[in-house]
Write a protein that holds these residues in place. Structure first.
Motif, PDB file in Angstrom:
ATOM      1  N   LEU A 131       5.238 -18.161  48.949  1.00 53.49           N
ATOM      2  CA  LEU A 131       5.906 -19.436  49.005  1.00 53.49           C
ATOM      3  C   LEU A 131       7.277 -19.410  48.448  1.00 53.49           C
ATOM      4  O   LEU A 131       8.216 -19.931  49.018  1.00 53.49           O
ATOM      5  CB  LEU A 131       4.908 -20.454  48.181  1.00 53.49           C
ATOM      6  CG  LEU A 131       5.683 -21.755  48.183  1.00 53.49           C
ATOM      7  CD1 LEU A 131       5.405 -22.428  49.722  1.00 53.49           C
ATOM      8  CD2 LEU A 131       4.567 -22.829  47.335  1.00 53.49           C
ATOM      9  N   ARG A 132       7.527 -18.775  47.079  1.00 55.93           N
ATOM     10  CA  ARG A 132       8.713 -18.610  46.707  1.00 55.93           C
ATOM     11  C   ARG A 132       9.841 -17.917  47.497  1.00 55.93           C
ATOM     12  O   ARG A 132      11.048 -18.108  47.596  1.00 55.93           O
ATOM     13  CB  ARG A 132       8.411 -17.822  45.225  1.00 55.93           C
ATOM     14  CG  ARG A 132       9.868 -17.374  44.448  1.00 55.93           C
ATOM     15  CD  ARG A 132      10.442 -18.646  43.703  1.00 55.93           C
ATOM     16  NE  ARG A 132      11.912 -18.144  43.421  1.00 55.93           N
ATOM     17  CZ  ARG A 132      12.236 -17.729  42.173  1.00 55.93           C
ATOM     18  NH1 ARG A 132      11.279 -17.361  41.368  1.00 55.93           N
ATOM     19  NH2 ARG A 132      13.381 -17.331  41.834  1.00 55.93           N
TER      20      ARG A 132
ATOM     21  N   ALA B  87       9.476 -17.676  50.600  1.00 54.23           N
ATOM     22  CA  ALA B  87       9.653 -18.406  51.811  1.00 54.23           C
ATOM     23  C   ALA B  87      10.816 -19.497  51.746  1.00 54.23           C
ATOM     24  O   ALA B  87      11.365 -19.742  52.788  1.00 54.23           O
ATOM     25  CB  ALA B  87       8.417 -18.847  52.553  1.00 54.23           C
ATOM     26  N   LEU B  88      10.655 -20.233  50.461  1.00 52.48           N
ATOM     27  CA  LEU B  88      11.467 -21.366  50.629  1.00 52.48           C
ATOM     28  C   LEU B  88      12.617 -21.265  49.507  1.00 52.48           C
ATOM     29  O   LEU B  88      13.592 -22.265  49.745  1.00 52.48           O
ATOM     30  CB  LEU B  88      10.599 -22.298  49.939  1.00 52.48           C
ATOM     31  CG  LEU B  88       9.420 -22.766  50.914  1.00 52.48           C
ATOM     32  CD1 LEU B  88       8.393 -23.754  50.295  1.00 52.48           C
ATOM     33  CD2 LEU B  88       9.951 -23.172  52.205  1.00 52.48           C
ATOM     34  N   ASP B  89      12.785 -20.225  48.755  1.00 53.83           N
ATOM     35  CA  ASP B  89      13.752 -20.380  47.757  1.00 53.83           C
ATOM     36  C   ASP B  89      15.093 -19.870  48.216  1.00 53.83           C
ATOM     37  O   ASP B  89      15.228 -18.462  48.503  1.00 53.83           O
ATOM     38  CB  ASP B  89      13.453 -19.680  46.419  1.00 53.83           C
ATOM     39  CG  ASP B  89      14.397 -19.651  45.162  1.00 53.83           C
ATOM     40  OD1 ASP B  89      15.616 -20.132  45.499  1.00 53.83           O
ATOM     41  OD2 ASP B  89      14.276 -19.321  44.170  1.00 53.83           O
TER      42      ASP B  89
ATOM     43  N   THR C 293      16.252 -15.829  49.466  1.00 50.51           N
ATOM     44  CA  THR C 293      16.351 -15.759  51.118  1.00 50.51           C
ATOM     45  C   THR C 293      17.893 -15.223  51.181  1.00 50.51           C
ATOM     46  O   THR C 293      18.257 -14.647  52.199  1.00 50.51           O
ATOM     47  CB  THR C 293      15.925 -16.932  51.747  1.00 50.51           C
ATOM     48  OG1 THR C 293      16.545 -17.812  51.285  1.00 50.51           O
ATOM     49  CG2 THR C 293      14.513 -17.105  51.747  1.00 50.51           C
TER      50      THR C 293
ATOM     51  N   PHE D 224       2.504 -22.532  58.365  1.00 48.75           N
ATOM     52  CA  PHE D 224       3.750 -23.643  58.448  1.00 48.75           C
ATOM     53  C   PHE D 224       3.163 -24.496  59.888  1.00 48.75           C
ATOM     54  O   PHE D 224       4.010 -25.433  60.165  1.00 48.75           O
ATOM     55  CB  PHE D 224       4.915 -23.277  58.309  1.00 48.75           C
ATOM     56  CG  PHE D 224       5.323 -22.674  57.211  1.00 48.75           C
ATOM     57  CD1 PHE D 224       5.275 -21.453  56.816  1.00 48.75           C
ATOM     58  CD2 PHE D 224       5.253 -23.716  55.666  1.00 48.75           C
ATOM     59  CE1 PHE D 224       5.724 -20.905  55.569  1.00 48.75           C
ATOM     60  CE2 PHE D 224       5.594 -23.075  54.702  1.00 48.75           C
ATOM     61  CZ  PHE D 224       5.929 -21.661  54.405  1.00 48.75           C
TER      62      PHE D 224
END
Length: 100
Positions: free
Chosen positions: A73-74, A76-78, A82, A96
């Motif tokens: 999750l970290r 994928a979203l931070d 990225t 998702f």
């Protein structure tokens, strides 16, 4: 084994926590052969089988990294992790699909 082949002898385990600083996350994804932080990675989001396939821009080595759900999750979203979208890819966004 050629350096461009994926290391299949063993799979690395990500060494960062979901709340660690971005520098620690990126350091844990450095190349295990030359220690370069210039790596590309693909995040696989298949539930209960999350993981990364990484490649080094410096030496060409490829390796796999297991991550848990919080680490996935970290990654994928931070946006601090990225960073350059050309260096990161997310595949199999099964988790998702409900949000599309």
């Amino acid at each position: 084994m050629p350096s461009h082949a994926i290391s299949r002898d063993f799979v690395y385990t990500a060494g960062f926590g979901p709340t660690d600083e971005a520098a620690i996350v990126l350091a844990s994804l450095a190349c295990p052969c030359c220690l370069s932080s210039s790596t590309n990675w693909t995040l696989n989001l298949v539930p209960w089988d999350e993981g990364l396939v990484c490649s080094c821009q410096g030496c060409g080595h490829r390796w796999s990294v297991d991550v848990d759900a919080g680490q996935a999750l970290r990654l994928a979203l931070d946006p601090t992790i990225t960073g350059d979208p050309g260096r990161r890819e997310i595949t199999n966004p099964v988790a998702f699909q409900r949000f599309e």
